[in-house]
Motif scaffolding. Structure first.
Motif, short mmCIF file in Angstrom:
data_model
loop_
_atom_site.label_atom_id
_atom_site.label_comp_id
_atom_site.label_asym_id
_atom_site.label_seq_id
_atom_site.Cartn_x
_atom_site.Cartn_y
_atom_site.Cartn_z
N TYR A 180 0.47 -1.06 -0.01
CA TYR A 180 -0.17 0.09 0.56
C TYR A 180 0.88 1.28 -0.01
O TYR A 180 0.57 2.44 -0.96
CB TYR A 180 -0.85 0.00 1.51
N ALA A 181 1.64 1.12 0.83
CA ALA A 181 2.89 2.34 0.60
C ALA A 181 3.51 2.73 -0.93
O ALA A 181 3.86 3.78 -0.37
CB ALA A 181 4.03 2.27 1.51
N THR A 182 3.99 1.74 -1.05
CA THR A 182 4.13 2.32 -2.59
C THR A 182 3.15 2.93 -3.11
O THR A 182 3.64 3.49 -4.31
CB THR A 182 4.51 0.41 -3.42
N ASN A 183 2.10 2.12 -3.52
CA ASN A 183 0.87 2.96 -4.03
C ASN A 183 1.00 4.75 -3.75
O ASN A 183 1.25 6.16 -4.35
CB ASN A 183 -0.26 2.74 -3.92
N PHE A 184 1.17 4.93 -2.24
CA PHE A 184 1.24 6.74 -2.29
C PHE A 184 2.06 6.78 -1.73
O PHE A 184 2.28 8.11 -2.25
CB PHE A 184 0.58 6.01 -0.16
N ILE A 185 3.08 6.56 -1.99
CA ILE A 185 4.72 7.09 -2.43
C ILE A 185 4.78 7.87 -3.83
O ILE A 185 4.56 8.99 -4.13
CB ILE A 185 5.60 6.39 -2.24
N PHE A 186 4.00 7.10 -4.94
CA PHE A 186 4.35 7.51 -6.08
C PHE A 186 3.33 8.97 -5.78
O PHE A 186 2.95 9.73 -6.55
CB PHE A 186 3.90 6.65 -7.27
N ALA A 187 1.83 8.57 -5.28
CA ALA A 187 0.83 9.46 -5.15
C ALA A 187 1.24 10.59 -5.01
O ALA A 187 0.91 11.80 -4.90
CB ALA A 187 -0.76 8.73 -4.73
N GLY A 188 2.22 10.37 -3.33
CA GLY A 188 2.61 11.75 -2.74
C GLY A 188 4.02 12.28 -3.15
O GLY A 188 3.84 13.90 -3.32
N LEU A 189 4.16 11.69 -4.21
CA LEU A 189 5.11 12.05 -4.86
C LEU A 189 5.14 13.16 -5.95
O LEU A 189 5.55 14.35 -6.11
CB LEU A 189 6.29 11.54 -5.47
N ALA A 190 3.60 12.97 -6.73
CA ALA A 190 3.26 13.63 -7.66
C ALA A 190 2.06 14.69 -7.48
O ALA A 190 2.62 15.71 -7.61
CB ALA A 190 1.72 12.38 -8.84
N VAL A 191 1.73 14.71 -6.16
CA VAL A 191 1.35 16.15 -5.23
C VAL A 191 2.05 16.69 -4.68
O VAL A 191 1.96 18.29 -5.21
CB VAL A 191 0.34 16.01 -3.87
N ALA A 192 3.17 16.13 -4.91
CA ALA A 192 4.58 17.16 -3.59
C ALA A 192 5.01 18.10 -4.78
O ALA A 192 5.08 19.15 -4.85
CB ALA A 192 5.63 16.56 -3.06
N VAL A 193 5.02 17.37 -6.03
CA VAL A 193 6.26 18.39 -7.07
C VAL A 193 5.28 19.66 -7.22
O VAL A 193 5.73 20.49 -7.98
CB VAL A 193 6.45 17.26 -8.63
#
Length: 378
Positions: free
Chosen positions: A64-77
């Motif tokens: 689950y964390a893998t999904n959230f890392i990619f999604a979090g990076l997308a929002v952070a950029v």
């Protein structure tokens, strides 16, 4: 939006404040658990045990964390450019289409690592293209990025239903999904990594995309803090007027930022589509695009903060399932409430304690300055 408030010491901004917000969230969640007649300490222990008490639990948590890392990076950029990309859900959904098309094409003829590289590029390109239209509308027409990206989430969901049912679903199959991928379209699990620590992941779908997510964190750090385009993105986030005065093209920077953001969201699809389900199904994103907003806020839009924030939400997902199973009074809906409280305090109300810390450190700095002036006068 990189530093929207007065500067605080890094250990306060990146450590103390998020920890306090998280503690408040769990205290309020504990009150909710008390209201349904369960012991909050037992619930917390069960959640932690379900998420980290076995190799299988850790495997699900990191999946689950893998999904959230990619999604979090997308929002952070996007945050660093002063943009609120709330369309990660739709961009990941369309990214899954790119991943699936590559897998359906290459799975029977290529080894998994070649298919993975092509699928990763396919997911990134499809996600970026889905973010391009809202980016262009903002850069050229002044449309509100939140409104357009949220609309494109719904458009993506409807488009995927149409494409899967009418073009991708095999003839004679009732389920709205593609055919299963052959071995060349399946990512290997990280069981060898867990075996190094004497644990087995068993049925957990933890796969190599977790390592790709960690690599993406490093590459985003390089992009934002070590490249010219990263400097332009952060300058736009600090002050669009100053950026324009410095010769930075606002339209170009906005479009590039959203393309990168959409690409990161699209790459998230590699984990569930090629790493777990081995087929394209409806609703495989499962809200990860929205959780990414809270992950980015809690991680202060920095990759080093996004990783533990993503693991925290992975714990909530996996540990919450254990609580719902072992504590009948705490339903799955109650777990969603607890997750919502963490998002509320770690995201929407993450500046709750900041003003008090700002006043404290301003007074502390003023006293130090006054003391230094007195000593200099003597």
């Amino acid at each position: 939006m990189s530093q929207p408030f007065a500067k605080l010491p890094r250990w306060v901004d990146y450590g103390l404040i998020p920890t306090l917000n998280l503690l408040v969230a769990f205290l309020v969640a504990g009150l909710v658990v008390l209201l349904v007649g369960e012991n909050p300490l037992d619930a917390a222990l069960l959640m932690f045990k379900g998420a980290f008490g076995s190799g299988e639990g850790i495997g699900y948590t990191l999946f689950y964390a893998t999904n959230f890392i990619f999604a979090g990076l997308a929002v952070a950029v996007a945050f660093h450019c002063g943009l609120f990309n709330i369309g990660g859900e739709g961009q990941a959904y369309i990214g899954g289409l790119g991943v699936a098309l590559i897998c359906l094409w290459l799975d029977a003829s290529m080894p998994w690592w070649i298919t993975m590289i092509a699928a990763l590029l396919g997911g990134a390109i499809f996600g970026a293209l889905w973010a391009l239209i809202p980016a262009w509308l903002l850069a050229k027409r002044g449309s509100h990025i939140v409104i357009t990206t949220i609309m494109f989430n719904f458009i993506a969901a409807s488009l995927m239903v149409y494409l899967i049912i009418n073009f991708i679903k095999p003839i004679g199959v009732m389920a709205p999904e593609s055919r299963g991928f052959a071995e060349g379209g399946q990512l290997p699990k990280l069981d060898w990594l867990m075996n190094l620590f004497g644990m087995e992941i068993r049925s957990a779908p933890l796969n190599i995309s977790f390592l790709l997510a960690l690599l993406a964190c490093y590459l985003v750090w390089l992009l934002i803090w070590r490249t010219k385009i990263g400097y332009e993105i952060r300058t736009m986030g600090h002050s669009p007027r100053a950026a324009e005065y410095a010769g930075i093209n606002p339209s170009r920077t906005i479009i590039i930022t959203m393309l990168i953001s959409g690409a990161l969201a699209g790459m998230m699809a590699l984990n569930p589509v090629m790493g777990a389900q081995y087929r394209l199904q409806l609703d495989f994103v499962a809200g990860a695009g929205f959780v990414g907003i809270a992950v980015a806020l809690m991680g202060r839009s920095h990759p080093v903060g996004i990783i533990p924030a993503a693991i925290l939400f992975g714990m909530l997902y996996q540990g919450g399932a254990e609580i719902a199973f072992d504590m009948p009074n705490i339903s799955r809906d109650m777990i969603v409430i607890i997750q919502g409280l963490v998002i509320l305090f770690a995201g929407a109300m993450e500046h709750m304690f900041r003003p008090a810390f700002q006043r404290f450190f301003m007074r502390f700095a003023s006293r130090n300055a006054a003391g230094a002036a007195t000593k200099a006068g003597e």
